[in-house]
Design an enzyme around this catalytic site. Structure first.
Site, PDB file in Angstrom:
ATOM      1  N   ARG A 134       9.346  39.151 -51.361  1.00 21.30           N
ATOM      2  CA  ARG A 134       7.924  38.790 -51.333  1.00 21.30           C
ATOM      3  C   ARG A 134       7.129  39.543 -52.396  1.00 21.30           C
ATOM      4  O   ARG A 134       6.135  39.019 -52.897  1.00 21.30           O
ATOM      5  CB  ARG A 134       7.336  39.068 -49.953  1.00 21.30           C
ATOM      6  CG  ARG A 134       7.824  38.054 -48.957  1.00 21.30           C
ATOM      7  CD  ARG A 134       7.083  38.142 -47.658  1.00 21.30           C
ATOM      8  NE  ARG A 134       7.406  36.953 -46.880  1.00 21.30           N
ATOM      9  CZ  ARG A 134       7.283  36.860 -45.571  1.00 21.30           C
ATOM     10  NH1 ARG A 134       6.840  37.881 -44.882  1.00 21.30           N
ATOM     11  NH2 ARG A 134       7.594  35.744 -44.962  1.00 21.30           N
ATOM     12  N   LYS A 169      14.004  22.891 -31.035  1.00 18.75           N
ATOM     13  CA  LYS A 169      13.204  22.223 -30.007  1.00 18.75           C
ATOM     14  C   LYS A 169      12.299  21.123 -30.520  1.00 18.75           C
ATOM     15  O   LYS A 169      11.668  21.268 -31.563  1.00 18.75           O
ATOM     16  CB  LYS A 169      12.316  23.266 -29.326  1.00 18.75           C
ATOM     17  CG  LYS A 169      13.074  24.266 -28.505  1.00 18.75           C
ATOM     18  CD  LYS A 169      12.074  25.178 -27.868  1.00 18.75           C
ATOM     19  CE  LYS A 169      12.706  26.224 -26.992  1.00 18.75           C
ATOM     20  NZ  LYS A 169      11.714  27.246 -26.663  1.00 18.75           N
ATOM     21  N   GLY A 228      11.172  28.743 -42.911  1.00 23.04           N
ATOM     22  CA  GLY A 228      11.980  29.087 -41.744  1.00 23.04           C
ATOM     23  C   GLY A 228      13.476  29.083 -41.995  1.00 23.04           C
ATOM     24  O   GLY A 228      13.952  29.468 -43.067  1.00 23.04           O
TER      25      GLY A 228
HETATM   26  P1  AMP Z   1      13.825  26.132 -35.529  1.00 23.50           P
HETATM   27  O1  AMP Z   1      13.288  27.516 -35.606  1.00 23.50           O
HETATM   28  O2  AMP Z   1      13.147  25.258 -34.533  1.00 23.50           O
HETATM   29  O3  AMP Z   1      13.958  25.484 -36.891  1.00 23.50           O
HETATM   30  O4  AMP Z   1      15.278  26.259 -34.932  1.00 23.50           O
HETATM   31  C1  AMP Z   1      16.300  26.924 -35.580  1.00 23.50           C
HETATM   32  C2  AMP Z   1      17.367  27.238 -34.601  1.00 23.50           C
HETATM   33  O5  AMP Z   1      17.841  26.042 -34.023  1.00 23.50           O
HETATM   34  C3  AMP Z   1      18.547  27.903 -35.222  1.00 23.50           C
HETATM   35  O6  AMP Z   1      18.638  29.206 -34.728  1.00 23.50           O
HETATM   36  C4  AMP Z   1      19.715  27.054 -34.775  1.00 23.50           C
HETATM   37  O7  AMP Z   1      20.827  27.817 -34.337  1.00 23.50           O
HETATM   38  C5  AMP Z   1      19.145  26.278 -33.621  1.00 23.50           C
HETATM   39  N1  AMP Z   1      19.895  25.023 -33.376  1.00 23.50           N
HETATM   40  C6  AMP Z   1      20.129  24.047 -34.242  1.00 23.50           C
HETATM   41  N2  AMP Z   1      20.911  23.112 -33.692  1.00 23.50           N
HETATM   42  C7  AMP Z   1      21.186  23.505 -32.442  1.00 23.50           C
HETATM   43  C8  AMP Z   1      21.968  22.975 -31.368  1.00 23.50           C
HETATM   44  N3  AMP Z   1      22.634  21.826 -31.501  1.00 23.50           N
HETATM   45  N4  AMP Z   1      22.008  23.666 -30.229  1.00 23.50           N
HETATM   46  C9  AMP Z   1      21.366  24.831 -30.091  1.00 23.50           C
HETATM   47  N5  AMP Z   1      20.609  25.391 -31.071  1.00 23.50           N
HETATM   48  C10 AMP Z   1      20.527  24.743 -32.222  1.00 23.50           C
END
Ligand code: AMP
Length: 395
Positions: free
Chosen positions: A36, A202, A352
């Site tokens: 950063r 999610k 992210g």
């Molecule tokens: P986000 O912060 O919402 O972009 O989510 C990222 C996280 O989603 C990562 O840590 C991934 O390990 C998790 N993730 C992605 N696919 C899956 C899945 N099929 N089951 C559980 N976690 C998941």
């Protein structure tokens, strides 16, 4: 309305306030990753070259107690910044007062001063995070112009971004300008076809993003853990996969409304345990009752490749699977590769985990833009006005 850029400002001999994002990871008083600080260099070097007097500031961590102050002083950042710029950076261990004002008055053209963590002001009534009117005015009074180069906090109205910008002529630094050009450009006026790819854990975290992108994109491809809530709404068996039961209805109505604009995975890598060593298999259709989906399968990658053919704008947010485990990282890796090799397309990674994946895989330079803000880029993709950007002076 277009916003002023640092290039629109007359900087020579001016006291230039710069809000940077120096919220770097620290361990035992040492910076563990200085990306950063490096990222802030182009804007700072430009201002120095133009003969401005730089007064740079940032937040670092959260400040709730006196002990937090010790752990989160910006002093080490000022030292590292000095090394990277190859010049002295004067550090003032205060956020206001005589010492700061005297140091500002002593600045010569091309000098750089950094003052202490803006969130030290949160100890006394959340003045920074609550955008205290008097504080924003005070910081603004220290300079002649203001450059906001901290995209990571653009979705928040704080004294150090919105407060300052409302009290003095302001402009976007190069980092913020790039976010406006790429993410703002994709959301407001994309070159088509525009394909959005969403993954991650999610549905609930990204409802606003899915809804907005279904309005503005030509296709929305869904992967990651959020896909199973959509599967469930179609009446499919999803075994022990991630499920948000209270979002099944919403997923169903999104699918109905979107028609073939919304594309779901056609195969899934499943395992019995949430464990890298758990034996896996690829299934199409229903997921066995004792298994969970941990990645998209090869046919999904093929399908997504087809959907991406000829795309002119692509926005990607969220991994396709549990990419932290090497055996379930393939979908995310393959997608990174696909996007890195797309020709004639503007490719944008919205912060992210997907940004981390692209960087880890070494495809960083093959994307048009990798956003530096997690929360900020999600809210930008939702089509929201970001207060930190809205407060910058119009061109
Ligand atoms: P986000 O912060 O919402 O972009 O989510 C990222 C996280 O989603 C990562 O840590 C991934 O390990 C998790 N993730 C992605 N696919 C899956 C899945 N099929 N089951 C559980 N976690 C998941």
């Amino acid at each position: 309305m277009a916003k002023k850029s640092v290039k629109d400002l007359d900087l020579k001999g001016k006291k230039v306030l710069v809000r940077a994002d120096f919220n770097v990871p620290m361990k035992d008083g040492k910076i563990t990753n200085d990306n950063r600080i490096e990222a802030a260099l182009p804007t700072l070097e430009y201002i120095i070259e133009q003969g401005g007097k730089v007064i740079v500031f940032s937040h670092l961590g959260r400040i709730k107690t006196e002990e937090d102050k010790e752990k989160n002083t910006l002093r080490p950042v000022s030292v590292r910044l000095g090394e990277l710029l190859g010049k002295d950076v004067k550090f003032v261990p205060e956020t206001r007062g005589e010492e700061l004002e005297t140091a500002v008055d002593a600045l010569e053209e091309g000098d750089v001063l950094m003052f202490e963590n803006t969130r030290f002001e949160d100890l006394d009534g959340k003045k920074e995070s609550g955008n205290d009117e008097e504080l924003g005015k005070y910081w603004a009074s220290l300079g002649d112009v203001f450059v906001n180069d901290a995209f990571g906090t653009a979705h928040r109205a704080h004294a150090s971004n919105v407060g300052v910008a409302t009290n003095v002529e302001s402009a976007a630094g190069f980092l913020v300008q790039k976010e406006i050009d790429f993410i703002g450009g994709a959301v407001d006026n994309p070159e088509r076809p525009f394909v959005a790819i969403l993954g991650g854990a999610k549905v609930s975290d990204k409802i606003g993003v899915i809804e907005n992108l279904l309005e503005v994109a030509d296709k929305v491809l869904i992967g990651g853990g959020m896909a199973y809530t959509f599967f469930k709404s179609q009446g499919k068996e999803i075994g022990t996969s991630l499920l948000e039961a209270d979002k099944v209805e919403l997923a169903g109505s999104l699918l109905e409304k979107a028609g073939d604009k919304l594309v779901l995975p056609v195969d899934t890598v499943v395992a019995k345990e949430f464990d890298n060593d758990s034996p896996s298999q690829i299934v199409e259709g229903d997921i066995p009752a004792d298994s969970m989906g941990l990645d998209v399968g090869p046919k999904t990658v093929e399908l997504f490749a087809k959907e991406l053919e000829g795309a002119k704008t692509v926005v990607w947010n969220g991994p396709m699977g549990v990419f932290e485990m090497s055996n379930f990282a393939k979908g995310t890796e393959e997608l990174s590769k696909l996007l890195a090799n797309l020709e004639d397309a503007t490719t944008i990674v919205g912060g992210g985990d997907s940004a981390t994946a692209v960087q880890q895989l070494g495809y960083e330079d093959d994307f048009s833009h990798i956003s530096t803000g997690g929360g900020a880029s999600l809210e930008y993709l939702e089509g929201k006005q970001l207060p930190g950007i809205a407060a910058i002076s119009d061109k």
